[in-house]
Every structure is written in structure tokens, then in C-alpha cells.
Design a protein around this motif. Structure first.
Motif, mmCIF file in Angstrom:
data_model
loop_
_atom_site.group_PDB
_atom_site.id
_atom_site.type_symbol
_atom_site.label_atom_id
_atom_site.label_comp_id
_atom_site.label_asym_id
_atom_site.label_seq_id
_atom_site.Cartn_x
_atom_site.Cartn_y
_atom_site.Cartn_z
ATOM 1 N N ASN A 1 8.998 0.691 3.119
ATOM 2 C CA ASN A 1 9.383 1.984 2.561
ATOM 3 C C ASN A 1 10.089 1.907 1.216
ATOM 4 O OD1 ASN A 1 11.958 1.090 3.254
ATOM 5 N ND2 ASN A 1 12.204 2.509 4.970
ATOM 6 N N GLY A 2 10.336 0.702 0.701
ATOM 7 C CA GLY A 2 10.930 0.572 -0.624
ATOM 8 C C GLY A 2 9.918 0.232 -1.703
ATOM 9 N N ALA A 3 8.692 -0.133 -1.307
ATOM 10 C CA ALA A 3 7.697 -0.608 -2.276
ATOM 11 C C ALA A 3 7.226 0.480 -3.220
ATOM 12 C CB ALA A 3 6.509 -1.219 -1.537
ATOM 13 N N VAL A 4 7.244 1.727 -2.777
ATOM 14 C CA VAL A 4 6.760 2.821 -3.628
ATOM 15 C C VAL A 4 7.575 2.944 -4.907
ATOM 16 C CG1 VAL A 4 8.195 4.580 -2.492
ATOM 17 C CG2 VAL A 4 6.045 5.240 -3.621
ATOM 18 N N LYS A 5 8.833 2.524 -4.864
ATOM 19 C CA LYS A 5 9.687 2.613 -6.057
ATOM 20 C C LYS A 5 9.280 1.607 -7.125
ATOM 21 C CE LYS A 5 13.678 2.168 -3.880
ATOM 22 N NZ LYS A 5 15.135 2.227 -3.577
ATOM 23 N N LEU A 6 8.576 0.547 -6.714
ATOM 24 C CA LEU A 6 8.133 -0.469 -7.662
ATOM 25 C C LEU A 6 6.745 -0.173 -8.221
ATOM 26 C CD1 LEU A 6 8.697 -3.269 -8.974
ATOM 27 C CD2 LEU A 6 7.612 -4.295 -6.956
ATOM 28 N N GLN A 7 5.967 0.611 -7.497
ATOM 29 C CA GLN A 7 4.561 0.787 -7.844
ATOM 30 C C GLN A 7 4.359 1.329 -9.253
ATOM 31 O OE1 GLN A 7 2.352 2.832 -4.837
ATOM 32 N NE2 GLN A 7 0.370 2.352 -5.748
ATOM 33 N N SER A 8 5.126 2.337 -9.631
ATOM 34 C CA SER A 8 4.959 2.908 -10.970
ATOM 35 C C SER A 8 5.387 1.936 -12.058
ATOM 36 C CB SER A 8 5.758 4.207 -11.091
ATOM 37 O OG SER A 8 7.147 3.958 -10.903
ATOM 38 N N LEU A 9 6.299 1.033 -11.752
ATOM 39 C CA LEU A 9 6.771 0.060 -12.741
ATOM 40 C C LEU A 9 5.757 -1.050 -12.988
ATOM 41 C CD1 LEU A 9 10.495 -0.361 -11.561
ATOM 42 C CD2 LEU A 9 9.616 1.112 -13.374
ATOM 43 N N LEU A 10 4.860 -1.266 -12.019
ATOM 44 C CA LEU A 10 3.883 -2.349 -12.139
ATOM 45 C C LEU A 10 2.457 -1.810 -12.250
ATOM 46 C CD1 LEU A 10 5.219 -4.982 -9.557
ATOM 47 C CD2 LEU A 10 5.690 -4.805 -12.007
ATOM 48 N N ALA A 11 2.317 -0.623 -12.811
ATOM 49 C CA ALA A 11 0.999 0.014 -12.892
ATOM 50 C C ALA A 11 -0.009 -0.825 -13.659
ATOM 51 C CB ALA A 11 1.135 1.392 -13.537
ATOM 52 N N GLU A 12 0.446 -1.624 -14.612
ATOM 53 C CA GLU A 12 -0.460 -2.426 -15.440
ATOM 54 C C GLU A 12 -0.621 -3.863 -14.917
ATOM 55 O OE1 GLU A 12 -2.017 -0.911 -17.899
ATOM 56 O OE2 GLU A 12 -0.903 0.922 -17.384
ATOM 57 N N GLN A 13 0.011 -4.176 -13.791
ATOM 58 C CA GLN A 13 -0.016 -5.547 -13.270
ATOM 59 C C GLN A 13 -1.173 -5.691 -12.278
ATOM 60 O OE1 GLN A 13 -0.092 -8.903 -12.695
ATOM 61 N NE2 GLN A 13 1.924 -8.785 -13.712
ATOM 62 N N SER A 14 -2.198 -6.444 -12.678
ATOM 63 C CA SER A 14 -3.400 -6.567 -11.851
ATOM 64 C C SER A 14 -3.178 -7.393 -10.586
ATOM 65 C CB SER A 14 -4.536 -7.183 -12.678
ATOM 66 O OG SER A 14 -4.170 -8.473 -13.148
ATOM 67 N N ASN A 15 -2.176 -8.243 -10.573
ATOM 68 C CA ASN A 15 -1.919 -9.092 -9.405
ATOM 69 C C ASN A 15 -1.097 -8.395 -8.325
ATOM 70 O OD1 ASN A 15 -3.364 -11.340 -10.063
ATOM 71 N ND2 ASN A 15 -1.657 -12.459 -10.972
ATOM 72 N N ALA A 16 -0.659 -7.165 -8.586
ATOM 73 C CA ALA A 16 0.168 -6.441 -7.623
ATOM 74 C C ALA A 16 -0.687 -5.482 -6.801
ATOM 75 C CB ALA A 16 1.269 -5.668 -8.346
ATOM 76 N N GLY A 17 -0.573 -5.595 -5.482
ATOM 77 C CA GLY A 17 -1.246 -4.669 -4.583
ATOM 78 C C GLY A 17 -0.220 -3.959 -3.720
#
Length: 228
Positions: free
Chosen positions: A165-181
Motif C-alpha cells: 500500500n505504499g508503492a503507489v507513492k513511488l509510481q509517479s516518481l519513477l514514471a520514466e524508469q523502465s526497470n520499475a514494475g
């Protein structure tokens, strides 16, 4: 060897029963602030549905934290009470490690990824850690303030799955990171606690029932209401 597992670190209250590492049954309740009033009911319901009694249990395992302070206290008190009453050992499994196991167990080609559970710790902070597909710890549990550079080193060389439930806060910060799912809807469950607890039981990694305290990770702050 029956192990009863409790997960109370999140809004989901769940209980599982394993026999020598094989899941016999699980029950869960997705109601906010229901742990204190429903945990014992879920335990009794699960035992009845699987044809067992409390006297059949060889050990109790619980989610050790980090997570909800109140939830962890409720789970800890229930587990310790059962262990005292039944004279059986107590096992504690990292909440983050169990959450990572949940995802890795159902990921295609799991060895190609690293697993990063994140639990909300308010504002832009999360409780997180990093694991391989076989639960080996790459980054120990930590309270992390999220920035665009968070976990940049790990993302540079690996595919990393983020969930909790904390991962959504990181998602917008890593929008350009292809290795992040990013995976949605992943909550800590007792079935994962029980799966990892079997190994701990075999290694006899028992906790002191009298002195056990959950792993809160950060100091808990409480306030006193102002007198009017």
C-alpha cells in the motif's frame, strides 16, 4: 506439524493453517479496525473448518512487522496468549519478507526480478526492503523517504517489482524508469507468513514468548489530549 499463522499488520486481518508447510486453509476479513474483535473468531472458524482444535497446533507464527502499531500489538498479544496457554513455541516472520514471498511465488520467471514491498508510513515515507525470488535479503527493512532517486542503484541493473500500500507513492516518481514494475492490490496475508514459518520451525528459530515485541522499525509516538 500444524502451524497457525496470524497476519494483523495491515487493515486485512487473516489467519492460515499449514501442516508441514502445506496450506490447509485460510480466512481473512477486510474490515478496518476489526482485528481486536474478530481475530479469535477467525481462528476458531478456521480450526473448525479444517477439522482441528487448538490442542492440535504445534506452533503459532505471526507477522513480525513493520506495519500498523495497533495491529501488530493485537497480533502479538493473541499469539503470545496462545503459546502460553498451549505451551507451544512462537515464530515471527518479517512482514516485508512474507509480502515479497507472496509476489515471487506467483511471478513468471521469478529469478529475473527483485521484489520490493512497500508499506505506507505516512507522508512520502514507506517501510521497505528488497529481496530476491528465494527470500534472500538485498536491502534490510528500512524507513525510506521516497524521491526520484530512491533505489536508483538497484533499478540500474535489475527489474524491480514494487507492491504494497505504499508503492503507489513511488509510481509517479519513477514514471520514466523502465526497470520499475508496479503491482496493485497486494496486501500482507497469513498464508505467506505460514509458508515461511515452516522453515523457521525446522530451524527452531523460536522467539521468547515472555519478552517478544513486534518489529515496529520506528519509535512509536503517542500524544495526550489537551485539557480544555
Amino acid at each position: 506439524m500444524l502451524i497457525l499463522s496470524l497476519e494483523t499488520s495491515s487493515p486485512v486481518c487473516s489467519v492460515a493453517l499449514h501442516q508441514a508447510g502445506i496450506l490447509l486453509g485460510q480466512v481473512e476479513l477486510r474490515l478496518e479496525k476489526s482485528h481486536s474483535s474478530h481475530l479469535s473468531v477467525l481462528i476458531n472458524q478456521l480450526l473448525e473448518n479444517t477439522g482441528h482444535t487448538l490442542q492440535d497446533i504445534a506452533a503459532v507464527a505471526l507477522s513480525d512487522g513493520p506495519g500498523s502499531y495497533t495491529g501488530l500489538r493485537i497480533g502479538g498479544a493473541a499469539a503470545k496468549g496462545l503459546c502460553f496457554a498451549l505451551d507451544i513455541p512462537l515464530l515471527a516472520v518479517s512482514t516485508l519478507q512474507a509480502l515479497a514471498w507472496q509476489v515471487a511465488a506467483y511471478t513468471e520467471s521469478p529469478a529475473t526480478c527483485l521484489y520490493c514491498p512497500m508499506l505506507d508510513a505516512r507522508r512520502m515515507e514507506v517501510y521497505t526492503a528488497l529481496y530476491t525470488h528465494d527470500s534472500q535479503e538485498i536491502l534490510p527493512p528500512t524507513a525510506l523517504v521516497l524521491t526520484p532517486d530512491a533505489l536508483a542503484e538497484q533499478l540500474g541493473g535489475h527489474r524491480v517489482l514494487f507492491f504494497g500500500n505504499g508503492a503507489v507513492k513511488l509510481q509517479s516518481l519513477l514514471a520514466e524508469q523502465s526497470n520499475a514494475g508496479f503491482l496493485a492490490g497486494i496486501e500482507p496475508l497469513a498464508v505467506a507468513v505460514g509458508a515461511l514459518a515452516w522453515g523457521a520451525f525446522q530451524r527452531q528459530e523460536f522467539r521468547d514468548v515472555a519478552y517478544y515485541e513486534p518489529f515496529y522499525l520506528k519509535e512509536v509516538y503517542t500524544t495526550t489530549p489537551k485539557v480544555k
